[in-house]
Design a protein around this motif. Sequence first.
Motif, PDB file in Angstrom:
ATOM      1  N   THR A 360       0.865  -1.177   0.000  1.00  0.00           N
ATOM      2  CA  THR A 360       0.000   0.000   0.000  1.00  0.00           C
ATOM      3  C   THR A 360       0.911   1.239   0.000  1.00  0.00           C
ATOM      4  O   THR A 360       2.093   1.137  -0.313  1.00  0.00           O
ATOM      5  CB  THR A 360      -0.994  -0.019   1.185  1.00  0.00           C
ATOM      6  OG1 THR A 360      -1.875   1.097   1.062  1.00  0.00           O
ATOM      7  CG2 THR A 360      -0.290   0.027   2.525  1.00  0.00           C
ATOM      8  N   THR A 361       0.324   2.393   0.295  1.00  0.00           N
ATOM      9  CA  THR A 361       1.122   3.619   0.350  1.00  0.00           C
ATOM     10  C   THR A 361       0.917   4.270   1.717  1.00  0.00           C
ATOM     11  O   THR A 361      -0.043   3.954   2.427  1.00  0.00           O
ATOM     12  CB  THR A 361       0.674   4.621  -0.728  1.00  0.00           C
ATOM     13  OG1 THR A 361      -0.674   5.010  -0.436  1.00  0.00           O
ATOM     14  CG2 THR A 361       0.727   3.998  -2.109  1.00  0.00           C
ATOM     15  N   ASN A 364      -2.442   5.607   2.366  1.00  0.00           N
ATOM     16  CA  ASN A 364      -3.523   4.647   2.574  1.00  0.00           C
ATOM     17  C   ASN A 364      -3.333   3.790   3.824  1.00  0.00           C
ATOM     18  O   ASN A 364      -4.079   2.834   4.044  1.00  0.00           O
ATOM     19  CB  ASN A 364      -3.640   3.728   1.348  1.00  0.00           C
ATOM     20  CG  ASN A 364      -4.255   4.454   0.161  1.00  0.00           C
ATOM     21  OD1 ASN A 364      -5.465   4.608   0.088  1.00  0.00           O
ATOM     22  ND2 ASN A 364      -3.416   4.934  -0.743  1.00  0.00           N
ATOM     23  N   ARG A 367      -6.057   2.640   6.102  1.00  0.00           N
ATOM     24  CA  ARG A 367      -7.076   1.738   5.561  1.00  0.00           C
ATOM     25  C   ARG A 367      -6.724   0.263   5.716  1.00  0.00           C
ATOM     26  O   ARG A 367      -7.500  -0.605   5.328  1.00  0.00           O
ATOM     27  CB  ARG A 367      -7.315   2.059   4.079  1.00  0.00           C
ATOM     28  CG  ARG A 367      -7.942   3.449   3.866  1.00  0.00           C
ATOM     29  CD  ARG A 367      -8.001   3.803   2.391  1.00  0.00           C
ATOM     30  NE  ARG A 367      -8.686   2.761   1.641  1.00  0.00           N
ATOM     31  CZ  ARG A 367      -8.451   2.484   0.363  1.00  0.00           C
ATOM     32  NH1 ARG A 367      -7.546   3.163  -0.297  1.00  0.00           N
ATOM     33  NH2 ARG A 367      -9.111   1.531  -0.238  1.00  0.00           N
ATOM     34  N   VAL A 368      -5.563   0.002   6.283  1.00  0.00           N
ATOM     35  CA  VAL A 368      -5.136  -1.399   6.405  1.00  0.00           C
ATOM     36  C   VAL A 368      -6.122  -2.205   7.254  1.00  0.00           C
ATOM     37  O   VAL A 368      -6.384  -3.375   6.985  1.00  0.00           O
ATOM     38  CB  VAL A 368      -3.701  -1.477   6.991  1.00  0.00           C
ATOM     39  CG1 VAL A 368      -3.327  -2.909   7.333  1.00  0.00           C
ATOM     40  CG2 VAL A 368      -2.714  -0.892   5.995  1.00  0.00           C
ATOM     41  N   VAL A 371      -8.684  -4.214   5.464  1.00  0.00           N
ATOM     42  CA  VAL A 371      -8.275  -5.504   4.899  1.00  0.00           C
ATOM     43  C   VAL A 371      -8.471  -6.598   5.945  1.00  0.00           C
ATOM     44  O   VAL A 371      -8.955  -7.693   5.640  1.00  0.00           O
ATOM     45  CB  VAL A 371      -6.793  -5.472   4.465  1.00  0.00           C
ATOM     46  CG1 VAL A 371      -6.318  -6.857   4.086  1.00  0.00           C
ATOM     47  CG2 VAL A 371      -6.609  -4.518   3.321  1.00  0.00           C
TER      48      VAL A 371
ATOM     49  N   LEU B 324      -6.341  -9.897  -2.390  1.00  0.00           N
ATOM     50  CA  LEU B 324      -7.369  -9.009  -1.862  1.00  0.00           C
ATOM     51  C   LEU B 324      -6.934  -7.616  -2.280  1.00  0.00           C
ATOM     52  O   LEU B 324      -5.905  -7.135  -1.816  1.00  0.00           O
ATOM     53  CB  LEU B 324      -7.365  -9.125  -0.336  1.00  0.00           C
ATOM     54  CG  LEU B 324      -8.629  -8.807   0.412  1.00  0.00           C
ATOM     55  CD1 LEU B 324      -9.654  -9.908   0.172  1.00  0.00           C
ATOM     56  CD2 LEU B 324      -8.329  -8.711   1.896  1.00  0.00           C
ATOM     57  N   SER B 341      -2.303  -8.560  -0.345  1.00  0.00           N
ATOM     58  CA  SER B 341      -3.277  -7.501  -0.167  1.00  0.00           C
ATOM     59  C   SER B 341      -2.739  -6.191  -0.722  1.00  0.00           C
ATOM     60  O   SER B 341      -1.649  -5.768  -0.363  1.00  0.00           O
ATOM     61  CB  SER B 341      -3.578  -7.370   1.320  1.00  0.00           C
ATOM     62  OG  SER B 341      -4.431  -6.291   1.507  1.00  0.00           O
ATOM     63  N   LEU B 342      -3.525  -5.586  -1.606  1.00  0.00           N
ATOM     64  CA  LEU B 342      -3.130  -4.309  -2.205  1.00  0.00           C
ATOM     65  C   LEU B 342      -4.158  -3.254  -1.827  1.00  0.00           C
ATOM     66  O   LEU B 342      -5.356  -3.457  -2.015  1.00  0.00           O
ATOM     67  CB  LEU B 342      -3.081  -4.414  -3.728  1.00  0.00           C
ATOM     68  CG  LEU B 342      -2.336  -5.606  -4.340  1.00  0.00           C
ATOM     69  CD1 LEU B 342      -2.345  -5.497  -5.864  1.00  0.00           C
ATOM     70  CD2 LEU B 342      -0.919  -5.672  -3.833  1.00  0.00           C
ATOM     71  N   ILE B 343      -3.698  -2.139  -1.309  1.00  0.00           N
ATOM     72  CA  ILE B 343      -4.610  -1.064  -0.916  1.00  0.00           C
ATOM     73  C   ILE B 343      -4.168   0.244  -1.539  1.00  0.00           C
ATOM     74  O   ILE B 343      -3.049   0.701  -1.309  1.00  0.00           O
ATOM     75  CB  ILE B 343      -4.641  -0.876   0.615  1.00  0.00           C
ATOM     76  CG1 ILE B 343      -4.923  -2.201   1.324  1.00  0.00           C
ATOM     77  CG2 ILE B 343      -5.670   0.174   1.018  1.00  0.00           C
ATOM     78  CD1 ILE B 343      -4.779  -2.098   2.832  1.00  0.00           C
ATOM     79  N   VAL B 345      -3.318   1.257  -4.470  1.00  0.00           N
ATOM     80  CA  VAL B 345      -2.221   1.358  -5.446  1.00  0.00           C
ATOM     81  C   VAL B 345      -2.783   1.097  -6.839  1.00  0.00           C
ATOM     82  O   VAL B 345      -3.631   0.247  -7.022  1.00  0.00           O
ATOM     83  CB  VAL B 345      -1.086   0.354  -5.135  1.00  0.00           C
ATOM     84  CG1 VAL B 345      -0.271   0.831  -3.949  1.00  0.00           C
ATOM     85  CG2 VAL B 345      -1.626  -1.038  -4.885  1.00  0.00           C
TER      86      VAL B 345
END
Lengths: 384, 384
Positions: A360-361, A364, A367-368, A371, B324, B341-343, B345
């Motif tokens: 992620t970034t 973000n 927002r983890v 998940v 996810l 898990s990608l958030i 990006v």
Amino acid sequence: MRGIVTRRRYGEGMTTALERFYSVIPAGGIGSRLWPLSRADAPKFLHDLTGSGQSLLRATWDRLEPLAGPDRIMVVTGRAHRAAVEGQLPDLDDHNIVLESEPRDSTAAIALAAAILMKREPDVIIGSFAADHVIRGDRLFRSTVTQAVQTAEAGYITTIGIQPTEPAIGFGYIKTGTQLDVPGAELATKVDSFVEKPDLKTAKRYLHSGDYLWNAGMYISRADVLLTELERHEPEMHALVMELAEAWDDPATRGPAVDHIWPRLKKIAIDYSVAEPAAAAGRLAVIPGHFDWDDVGDFASLAKLNSSGRKTDLAILGENARVLSDASSGIVVSQSNRVISLIGVTDIVVVDTPDALLVTTSQNAQRVKSVVDALKLSGRDDVL
Amino acid sequence: MRGIVTRRRYGEGMTTALERFYSVIPAGGIGSRLWPLSRADAPKFLHDLTGSGQSLLRATWDRLEPLAGPDRIMVVTGRAHRAAVEGQLPDLDDHNIVLESEPRDSTAAIALAAAILMKREPDVIIGSFAADHVIRGDRLFRSTVTQAVQTAEAGYITTIGIQPTEPAIGFGYIKTGTQLDVPGAELATKVDSFVEKPDLKTAKRYLHSGDYLWNAGMYISRADVLLTELERHEPEMHALVMELAEAWDDPATRGPAVDHIWPRLKKIAIDYSVAEPAAAAGRLAVIPGHFDWDDVGDFASLAKLNSSGRKTDLAILGENARVLSDASSGIVVSQSNRVISLIGVTDIVVVDTPDALLVTTSQNAQRVKSVVDALKLSGRDDVL
């Protein structure tokens, strides 16, 4: 007042108030926003998040231990974490580990500790400090706690508010009120009010006004004062906690009491059950803390913490990390021995564990948690 | 001309020219821009990159096999890949696997195959087709090859140029020249020239002109014609290849010849040693191919290939992928059983293998090779 803190050295010239002090470390939260580093079976407090070689829990212990000695620290944690906690804290007394059969938020943890300790020592002063925060400046921390203990001795539930260094939007704030006149606690004021996490504009105003401190969730209080405050606002909770504490130190009665009472304990943060109502009634004090503090709430915070404060560093966490990167910011957490290669990504968050990977970034990072919620919903508990 | 291609069915009504056709599959390149999916010990051609359930090599075999049968396909590959290649191609004849002691680029691979086959069958026509390209439309491909075989029979080194469908900047182009008059090869023209990968503006001009095709590196030629062309421009290389081919089919002479000759073979792509000089001399022909083709040069290309052509899909590659993600574009390649898990990006490239992880973006996909170079320099050959 019972005495004046001389602040020469902890352990000598100690005041009577400090002699009655007992640290409580609630070690409960998983730290979902740090998934997949933090897990149900490896929560945030068991991790070394600063590259210091010791876990946040152990660092918390080491910070508190000089205040009143290793015999006067109580840890409240989940049953599942007993072995890990005892492994990291070999000096923790058997009588000072309170095992929760299931998490019931901070009021249950802290009030039960207070009630157990008060039964053992009616005039005990307790201070509760999260197991999973990062503090730099342990001596300054302890001198601040010492002022808080004096203020608690004077009858106030006392919090330590962190002097802001930037307009943070990730923390709640404490608005300071009128100056108190407590010997040995020159910095003590009343708490005017608690305020929720602000937007950036408001945070800037708070910072510039000088009237606001970050809420670090530290509470120092006479146990009797804390429990009386709880009784005022959550009488049922208070009764249950007192009943449980009454049964606690007898092996014959503890088990049945836990089975009977634990499921009925209300899940509520101590900020709502005790601190905010006490503040509204003018019974909450605050000492400003000038040490570095962070609750390491997400990976953006973890990145900042591990990049020497420079925003142009990629922070790398992990003993055996093998990272090849042109990234100028963000964080890599490596729990595997894999080569990790980043190309052309900025402000990136990569968390590499044996069974789960997060990309992620920094933007973000908050927002983890979503998940983790999604994984729960989809039944993938194996990686939670 | 020896006959006319009837294009009813391959295998019946077949021309004499096609009966003399032999496919050569150089299976050599690692595909560094697809690291860490492609490795020295698991190069691109051994992977299933399309989710079809078969490797690119196997798909190449299946595409070529109907042209002249399983006995008329030769594979040139590295010694290290022998077992993998034979495992994927059980019908590959022992005499038709040419093992390179070390990679020497495409001239060595194709010219040696041509020379070995010419020694066995002086009038053989060979066609070389990379083991690691993706083609959709196998029947159209084969009818195009059939025209190329006719053109080769007429004495031209013949390439198949792909009809562009977009202004791609990742491929070289072939400028078509004057129409040829080869029976059974109505689409054949001379090649005017080869041009390097263009910028976008130039690529758009190429696309709109209708005079340019993508260079897919396929060459169909009489073996004698190809080797004569090589002799013209690289006489030493030609002599070495002929000497090696002379010794090849005798077990007693092959080993010593390989030891003696292989290290002296020049590393040069057949485009430079044969195709471009032949084009300049008017001896290169091209058949436009209207089938879908991609050289899967990098992860951006792989993403496109696996997202049903829609740019708003996240492509996911990997049998047991557990992803996810809220990403609307890019690609995840999962070779582990880990939850990924990608958030937040976009256009992300995540390649997750047991010992190496790559995180980049589609825009940076071409730069992956630089990581491989850096890993080589730093001695981390274990993950290459």
